[in-house]
Design a protein around this motif. Structure first.
Motif, mmCIF file in Angstrom:
data_model
loop_
_atom_site.group_PDB
_atom_site.id
_atom_site.type_symbol
_atom_site.label_atom_id
_atom_site.label_comp_id
_atom_site.label_asym_id
_atom_site.label_seq_id
_atom_site.Cartn_x
_atom_site.Cartn_y
_atom_site.Cartn_z
ATOM 1 N N LYS A 53 -7.295 4.985 -6.627
ATOM 2 C CA LYS A 53 -8.601 5.637 -6.490
ATOM 3 C C LYS A 53 -8.712 6.375 -5.165
ATOM 4 N N ALA A 54 -8.225 5.750 -4.090
ATOM 5 C CA ALA A 54 -8.293 6.395 -2.781
ATOM 6 C C ALA A 54 -7.481 7.688 -2.771
ATOM 7 N N LEU A 55 -6.328 7.677 -3.422
ATOM 8 C CA LEU A 55 -5.482 8.869 -3.489
ATOM 9 C C LEU A 55 -6.204 10.009 -4.207
ATOM 10 N N ILE A 56 -6.890 9.669 -5.284
ATOM 11 C CA ILE A 56 -7.572 10.698 -6.080
ATOM 12 C C ILE A 56 -8.703 11.351 -5.295
ATOM 13 N N PHE A 57 -9.405 10.573 -4.455
ATOM 14 C CA PHE A 57 -10.594 11.091 -3.781
ATOM 15 C C PHE A 57 -10.392 11.425 -2.305
ATOM 16 N N ASN A 58 -9.176 11.321 -1.780
ATOM 17 C CA ASN A 58 -9.021 11.486 -0.329
ATOM 18 C C ASN A 58 -8.879 12.929 0.127
ATOM 19 N N ARG A 59 -8.835 13.875 -0.793
ATOM 20 C CA ARG A 59 -8.786 15.301 -0.490
ATOM 21 C C ARG A 59 -7.525 15.696 0.275
ATOM 22 N N GLY A 60 -6.421 14.988 0.048
ATOM 23 C CA GLY A 60 -5.124 15.378 0.593
ATOM 24 C C GLY A 60 -4.837 14.923 2.003
ATOM 25 N N CYS A 61 -5.792 14.288 2.676
ATOM 26 C CA CYS A 61 -5.572 13.788 4.037
ATOM 27 C C CYS A 61 -4.941 12.395 3.962
ATOM 28 N N PRO A 62 -4.343 11.919 5.058
ATOM 29 C CA PRO A 62 -3.867 10.533 5.068
ATOM 30 C C PRO A 62 -4.999 9.583 4.701
ATOM 31 N N ILE A 63 -4.676 8.552 3.948
ATOM 32 C CA ILE A 63 -5.706 7.597 3.512
ATOM 33 C C ILE A 63 -6.343 6.956 4.742
ATOM 34 N N ARG A 64 -7.673 7.095 4.822
ATOM 35 C CA ARG A 64 -8.421 6.564 5.954
ATOM 36 C C ARG A 64 -9.340 5.437 5.489
ATOM 37 N N ALA B 215 0.837 -1.207 0.000
ATOM 38 C CA ALA B 215 0.000 0.000 0.000
ATOM 39 C C ALA B 215 0.871 1.256 0.000
ATOM 40 N N ASP B 216 1.909 1.257 0.833
ATOM 41 C CA ASP B 216 2.832 2.401 0.870
ATOM 42 C C ASP B 216 3.551 2.573 -0.465
ATOM 43 N N PHE B 217 3.940 1.445 -1.056
ATOM 44 C CA PHE B 217 4.655 1.494 -2.332
ATOM 45 C C PHE B 217 3.787 2.108 -3.428
ATOM 46 N N PHE B 218 2.543 1.624 -3.544
ATOM 47 C CA PHE B 218 1.658 2.130 -4.592
ATOM 48 C C PHE B 218 1.279 3.577 -4.346
ATOM 49 N N THR C 81 3.653 10.320 -7.048
ATOM 50 C CA THR C 81 4.644 10.882 -7.966
ATOM 51 C C THR C 81 4.072 11.034 -9.364
ATOM 52 N N GLU C 82 3.369 9.993 -9.833
ATOM 53 C CA GLU C 82 2.824 10.025 -11.193
ATOM 54 C C GLU C 82 1.764 11.122 -11.359
ATOM 55 N N LEU C 83 0.955 11.319 -10.322
ATOM 56 C CA LEU C 83 -0.139 12.284 -10.418
ATOM 57 C C LEU C 83 0.261 13.682 -9.971
ATOM 58 N N GLY C 84 1.484 13.828 -9.450
ATOM 59 C CA GLY C 84 1.935 15.128 -8.984
ATOM 60 C C GLY C 84 1.284 15.548 -7.678
ATOM 61 N N PHE C 85 0.866 14.565 -6.853
ATOM 62 C CA PHE C 85 0.235 14.851 -5.579
ATOM 63 C C PHE C 85 1.268 14.746 -4.453
ATOM 64 N N GLU C 86 0.969 15.403 -3.351
ATOM 65 C CA GLU C 86 1.742 15.199 -2.130
ATOM 66 C C GLU C 86 1.361 13.830 -1.570
ATOM 67 N N ASN C 87 2.342 13.047 -1.161
ATOM 68 C CA ASN C 87 2.048 11.722 -0.612
ATOM 69 C C ASN C 87 1.420 11.879 0.771
ATOM 70 N N PRO C 88 0.145 11.531 0.933
ATOM 71 C CA PRO C 88 -0.529 11.760 2.214
ATOM 72 C C PRO C 88 -0.271 10.668 3.253
ATOM 73 N N GLY C 89 0.258 9.521 2.822
ATOM 74 C CA GLY C 89 0.450 8.410 3.742
ATOM 75 C C GLY C 89 -0.831 7.619 3.958
ATOM 76 N N VAL C 90 -0.692 6.494 4.659
ATOM 77 C CA VAL C 90 -1.833 5.614 4.932
ATOM 78 C C VAL C 90 -1.977 5.471 6.440
ATOM 79 N N SER C 91 -3.164 5.712 6.960
ATOM 80 C CA SER C 91 -3.388 5.583 8.399
ATOM 81 C C SER C 91 -3.334 4.114 8.809
ATOM 82 N N GLU C 92 -3.034 3.882 10.089
ATOM 83 C CA GLU C 92 -2.965 2.515 10.596
ATOM 84 C C GLU C 92 -4.320 1.828 10.512
ATOM 85 N N GLU C 93 -5.385 2.605 10.723
ATOM 86 C CA GLU C 93 -6.733 2.016 10.622
ATOM 87 C C GLU C 93 -7.007 1.537 9.195
#
Length: 477
Positions: A368-379, A324-327, A333-345
């Protein structure tokens, strides 16, 4: 008495190993650096070396090469606390007997030591030697689970030869990645790697795509066309989903494997010698296909000289957070987004899903989660909308859930005296059911209704009846 050399810059670990192995009756020598280990092997030939990867000066892999130049039959067990795919494959490829990940279980390491010493004794008795070969580079395979470590070892041991390899596994497990890793670590890595997808090419075109054709071979053949196999000369040809190859073409591939020869369509019987290594992959149950008359048994045995079985993602859940962290990093990087990270939950939720699409499905989910997460850590709520209502694997079995529900109902029946108890219980269950569907769908009412198998108006009435609240920031489609 077998002599074992321990090579590690950690003095405490060396002493612990010394005590353990001396108690087991071994003669133990110790070195803190790779350079010292090389000198000691030259002076007094040990029966086994246990070698750490991270050493000051010459590292473990460099030391391994030096040791095996002195004695190619010397078994070397690599130790590492920082295992990576590349290190795992390189260690095996360069001739390590095996590698272990710190911390390790004492019974397991003692068993491995005994196996290594027995192999060393047999090799010296028979005068056999291990071949060495140059490494390449590889990216894409991710995982530190035992199942994946076994895959890396198989790649390392297979890459040096020209043996045909059959890679088996479910869709999305990374069969092409393994094929490319074998190629990249092989002696043919500077030659072509040709991929032939037996499903993507229509049956009517597959033969001409594989073997090529001469001018005038058929209507529209205005010029000579070299096939993919010929284009892979001195390289590697990868047959993806070979289980779906038509029977007529299977016979010609069998001839390729047996005779290293092909014929172009319309070539008048002219035989063309080819020098290619064949790697094949399939998700198909080939044994069943043989029984059904859909796959040639003789081709099957020609293909499975070496077989590598890839584990499905659900059998290596400990690799899911790493993947998950790798993808997420890659897609950021590919989408030019800031990497928000993935929450433990979210990682916990990901680890409990069955993943029928395996690593490919996980990659799509993270994108998909990266595109729709609005810049917060993936929850968890960022993952839920792309899960399609799929339930995690972890938790109670269906029979256990039914028993829990029965106990709850029984307790309410015994202790409850409401005139409308039936309605109360049904509303309580209905509220939980609708609430969970809304949570899993990320508040998307259309998707929640589809999960429940009801219409959107019916869902809306349930939301109002149960007074359920939905996060206003979520688009309520």
């Amino acid at each position: 008495m077998s002599k074992i050399l321990i090579v590690d810059d950690d003095a405490q670990l060396r002493q612990s190993f010394n005590k353990l192995l001396c108690r087991e009756g071994y003669d133990v020598a110790m070195a803190a650096t790779g350079e010292a280990a090389v000198s000691m092997v030259r002076e007094s030939s040990p029966d086994l070396v246990i070698l750490d990867v991270r050493l000051p000066g010459m590292d473990g892999l460099e030391t391994l090469e030096e040791l095996l130049q002195i004695d190619s039959r010397l078994p070397v067990i690599i130790m590492t606390a920082y295992t990576t795919t590349d290190t795992a494959i390189k260690a095996t490829q360069r001739g390590a007997f095996d590698y272990v990940i710190k911390p390790f279980d004492i019974p397991d390491i003692l068993k491995l030591i005994l196996e290594a010493l027995e192999v060393n004794k047999a090799m010296r008795a028979q005068g056999e030697s291990e071949s060495q070969f140059e490494p390449g580079s590889m990216e894409g395979l991710i995982g530190t689970s035992k199942a994946m470590q076994d895959v890396y070892k198989a790649i390392g041991r297979t890459a040096s030869s020209d043996a045909t390899v059959l890679i088996r596994g479910e869709s999305g497990t990374g069969k092409e990645l393994v094929a490319r890793a074998i190629y990249q670590y092989s002696r043919r890595s500077d030659k072509p790697f040709v991929v032939i997808n037996c499903v993507a090419i229509p049956d009517t075109l597959l033969e001409s795509e594989l073997f090529g054709y001469e001018k005038g071979a058929f209507t529209g053949a205005h010029n000579r066309h070299l096939g993919k196999i010929e284009l892979g000369q001195r390289g590697t040809v990868f047959f993806d989903e070979i289980g779906d190859m038509p029977m007529g073409i299977q016979a010609k591939v069998l001839r390729l494997l047996q005779e290293k020869k092909i014929e172009r369509l319309g070539g008048g019987g002219e035989v063309i010698p080819v020098d290619v290594r064949i790697i094949a992959a399939t998700k198909t149950d080939l044994e069943a296909a043989i029984e059904q008359g859909k796959f040639r048994e003789d081709l099957y045995y020609r293909l499975k000289v070496v077989t590598i079985q890839l584990p499905p993602l659900r059998e290596r859940p400990e690799d899911i957070p790493l993947l998950a962290d790798f993808f997420l990093s890659r897609f950021s990087t590919e989408l030019g987004f800031e990497n928000p990270g993935v929450s433990e939950e979210a990682k916990k939720l990901l680890g409990g899903l069955p993943w029928p699409g395996n690593v490919r499905e996980l990659a799509n989910t993270m994108q998909k989660a990266l595109i729709f997460n609005r810049g917060c850590p993936i929850r968890p709520e960022d993952i839920s909308p792309v899960m399609n209502g799929r339930e995690p694997q972890s938790g109670l079995k269906e029979s256990e859930v039914e028993e829990v529900l029965r106990k709850w109902v029984r307790q309410r029946l015994v202790t409850g005296f409401e005139d409308n108890l039936f309605d109360v219980l049904m509303d309580g269950f209905g509220s939980a059911l609708v609430g969970e569907a809304l949570e899993l769908s990320g508040g998307n009412r259309s998707r929640a209704a589809k999960m429940l198998g009801i219409s959107r108006p019916t869902l809306q009435s349930k939301i109002e009846k149960y007074h359920l609240r939905i996060d206003a920031s979520i688009k309520q489609e």
